[in-house]
Enzyme design. Structure first.
Site, short mmCIF file in Angstrom:
data_model
loop_
_atom_site.label_atom_id
_atom_site.label_comp_id
_atom_site.label_asym_id
_atom_site.label_seq_id
_atom_site.Cartn_x
_atom_site.Cartn_y
_atom_site.Cartn_z
N GLU A 1 -12.95 -6.13 24.85
CA GLU A 1 -12.73 -4.73 25.21
C GLU A 1 -13.98 -4.00 25.70
O GLU A 1 -13.87 -3.09 26.51
CB GLU A 1 -12.15 -3.98 24.00
CG GLU A 1 -10.74 -4.40 23.63
CD GLU A 1 -9.72 -4.07 24.71
OE1 GLU A 1 -9.79 -2.96 25.28
OE2 GLU A 1 -8.87 -4.93 25.00
N SER B 1 32.94 4.71 -24.87
CA SER B 1 32.44 4.33 -26.20
C SER B 1 30.93 4.14 -26.26
O SER B 1 30.38 3.89 -27.33
CB SER B 1 33.13 3.05 -26.67
OG SER B 1 34.51 3.27 -26.86
#
Length: 749
Positions: free
Chosen positions: A189, A462
């Site tokens: 780059e 329950s």
């Protein structure tokens, strides 16, 4: 009178040539332009410098699972540890040349653990071996020599928590980045990066010439600093004004900041791909997005691919266009070889490597939306600056990936042959520490949506009964497990309606003891017991066990006609399972900033709500419920393991529940339909099979409870429920508090 003589000629005015006027005008224009340019540069300098020196990015919060702790005696197999290492993306390599690798030999696993920062500080790289025996871990040795009592693995990164408009990135420091990444990046780059001043005229001329020769744009002249300026501050418009701005910002950045600072920023900023609607920025995240491992462990071919993607992440997307990506990668590898960043052997080996990518979106170790939903809700309640959520904080949770995967598998497997409208929720809790280890919010566990584990409030049936019986057993002078309750028809007013509670089998048994009434889940004796205790006592019991909101109690609530979420049920049972010690259930263990400084740590406050004696008596009955009572299928399915638990079925079979525990884990299961229509399943036929399936897959440890002080086994009359001598006929042997046994014991007449 004028002194000028009559007829005298006026002085001649000298006229400037046109070119002098032009120069003068241009000079003034230049001064104005220079002034404006200097003013703009000052403005730009202040803006850019301030932004670059501060927090440059919104960085998502990183959410981690629990850290797997290893110690001698831990019930863990070699295959389970290998599975954990695979989840962490460790590579199996007998040579053990670097962190992130492991090897297996007979009854040993040797691990080269990565360095990581945890709640209590930095854990450096470490090489240790774990030796197994038939029951689990036998010993741990560092570098094959020093024997230690504890080691742990780094926690799995499971999620990046993004805000709606937030980019995804994972920050890396320059010193963490392998030299091949830095050198390869500059090679491709910007080879003159450390020598130019932010803008390179020679690079611009070179690119211009290359483009003229090719007849099209084949090369860019931007320096790495200019690319950084464009990505951070400008749009992608190809205009002269944008290029001028780019150059000026690059000059400012280069003047104000060091080259290393700029290179680090570039490594964290650059765009490397798209994860659906979310942009992937930076080499740290790019490494995970494509290879699911940290940047420090990338191979040369993987580094070359990432660098090659910079030219066009969409065009060279290796998942969509693998041939293009390989061609580009190989070009970068050739440049690396030609400039001596790779030797011949490394170059040839890298060329031979195929693309080895993780599936898109799976770069994090797992996606558990229901659990993460609970984490996010908890984070909103924690007292710290919520703006820090976009500053790269680390959130450490109690998630156990193995438990979570097993819970999801259980729900998926058990519901696949059921009504397609049937839904489920499941929570797995380390009840001794009140840590939520797994959470399933529906049968489609991989998708975010309505989280039934947290938000579905359903009648619990329950499941409420142990609350009532515990309140009774907490009054030892009044009730014991042998106390007689009346199982006879009952009619009363509840919720402005006449109500005649029935037992499940529609029969009445006459006098029954409290122990049998609970283990067999008898309704009528339970209602009578609840009425004896009084509704305020039941409300207080729910509060003590951890219900943090008021519920409207009426007689039908004694059989579970109240609506709670699976999370709230788990909280009640956590206190019951944990010897009566309440602690708020949590998913979040700690929060730190990027550097490991602690922002929050769970306090771990505990409150003793019931005596160990009354809890022991309750556990005795709940164990019997899984062996001979309503949950006896559990004993048949896992006969070598002792559990305690309770089934629950709401009216008209709309909800099926089971909540139970072994020595360290509590699991709560709910089944039902979102439209609240009947499902035709009881707690034992619906939810209990999921509980069984989970522990079959995950493994269980038998529940062990020792008689606490002031509790011993006592003989009771089966007829009257009073303590009697063991020599009497028709007796029951049950644990009881010593306060019940002060008198001289005789037999019933």
């Amino acid at each position: 009178m004028s002194t000028r003589s009559k007829g005298a000629r006026a002085p001649k005015v000298k006229v400037r040539p046109w070119w002098q006027k032009l120069l003068f005008t241009l000079g003034k224009l230049a001064l104005v332009m220079s002034f404006l340019l200097v003013t703009y540069l000052i403005y730009l300098d202040g803006k850019v410098t301030r932004a670059f020196a501060g927090q440059k990015w919104q960085v998502p919060a990183q959410i981690y699972a629990r850290s797997l702790e290893l110690f001698p005696g831990k019930a863990l197999t070699s295959s389970q540890l290998q599975a954990e290492l695979e989840q962490l993306q460790y590579q199996r390599n007998p040579a053990m040349t670097a962190a992130g690798q492991y090897s297996v030999s007979r009854n040993h696993i040797t691990i080269y653990r990565r360095a990581f920062t945890y709640i209590d500080g930095v854990e450096p790289e470490a090489l240790f071996s774990v030796e197994f025996n038939s029951s689990g871990i036998n010993r741990i040795r560092y570098r094959q020599q020093q024997e230690v009592n504890f080691a742990r693995l780094e926690p799995q990164l499971i999620e990046h928590m993004l805000s709606p408009h937030q980019e995804d990135r994972e920050l890396v420091r320059l010193e963490q980045v392998p030299s091949l990444v830095k050198e390869g990046l500059l090679l491709v780059e910007d080879r003159d990066f450390y020598h130019h001043r932010g803008v390179s005229p020679l690079s611009v001329l070179r690119a211009l010439w290359a483009n003229i020769v090719a007849g099209r744009t084949v090369q860019g002249g931007s320096t790495l600093t200019q690319q950084l300026a464009k990505n951070m501050y400008l749009s992608s418009d190809r205009t002269l004004l944008r290029k001028i701005n780019e150059a000026m910002i690059a000059l400012i950045l280069d003047y104000r900041f060091s080259k290393d600072h700029l290179l680090e920023a570039y490594l964290n900023e650059i765009f490397l791909g798209q994860n659906h609607a979310t942009a992937v920025h930076g080499f740290g995240l790019g490494s995970r997005f494509y290879f699911a491992k940290p940047i420090t462990e990338l191979r040369p071919d993987e580094i070359a691919l990432l660098i090659g993607l910079l030219k066009g992440p969409s065009y060279y997307d290796p998942r969509r266009y693998p041939e293009r990506a390989i061609t580009r990668r190989d070009l970068v590898l050739r440049l690396m070889f030609e400039h001596h960043l790779l030797d011949g052997e490394q170059y040839q080996q890298a060329l031979a490597e195929p693309l080895q990518l993780v599936p898109r979106g799976q770069y994090l170790n797992a996606r558990f939306p229901a659990y993460l939903d609970a984490v996010k809700k908890e984070l909103r309640q924690i007292n710290f600056d919520q703006q820090l959520l976009s500053s790269g904080i680390k959130v450490f949770t109690f998630l156990d990936p193995k438990a979570q995967q097993q819970a999801e598998l259980t729900v998926r497997r058990q519901l696949q042959s059921q009504d397609e409208q049937l839904q489920a929720a499941m929570l797995v809790v380390n009840y001794q520490q009140a840590e939520i280890q797994a959470l399933v919010g529906g049968k489609e566990s991989g998708f975010a949506g309505f989280n039934r584990a947290l938000d579905a409030r359903r009648q619990i049936g329950s499941i409420i009964k142990p609350v009532i019986y515990l309140e009774a057993l907490n009054q030892p002078g009044r009730f014991s497990l042998a106390s007689i309750l009346d199982d006879q028809p009952l009619s009363l007013r509840s919720n402005n309606e006449d109500w005649q509670p029935q037992n499940f089998d529609k029969t009445f048994r006459g006098p029954v003891n409290l122990f049998t009434a609970l283990t067999d889940s008898l309704n009528v004796p339970t209602v009578r017991l609840g009425l004896q205790l009084g509704m305020p006592a039941i409300s207080d019991g729910l509060r003590k066990l951890g219900l943090n909101r008021r519920v409207n109690l009426h007689p039908a609530a004694l059989l579970g006609a109240i609506e709670l979420s699976p999370l709230e049920v788990s909280q009640l049972y956590q206190t019951m399972a944990n010897d009566g010690v309440y602690q708020t259930l949590a998913t979040v263990q700690a929060v730190t900033d990027q550097d490991g400084h602690r922002l929050y740590h769970r306090s771990g406050q505990r409150y003793s709500r019931y005596s160990p004696q009354s809890i022991y008596l309750l556990h005795h009955a709940l164990i019997a419920a899984t062996q001979t009572g309503t949950a006896k299928a559990l004993q048949h399915a896992l006969p070598m393991t002792t559990f305690a638990g309770k089934t629950g079925t709401s009216s008209d079979y709309r909800d099926s529940w089971f909540s139970g525990f072994d020595q360290q884990t509590l699991v709560t299961v709910w089944l039902g339909r979102d439209d609240n229509k009947p499902i035709g399943l009881t707690g034992s036929s619906g939810a209990l099979p999921l509980f069984i399936d989970y522990f079959r897959g995950q493994g269980a440890q038998s529940l062990i409870r020792y008689l606490p002080d002031q509790v011993r086994i006592q003989a009771f009359s089966a007829i009257s429920g009073t303590p009697v001598a063991e020599t009497c006929a028709n007796i029951l042997l049950l644990p009881a508090m010593s306060v019940e046994m002060q008198q001289q014991l005789t037999c019933d007449d």
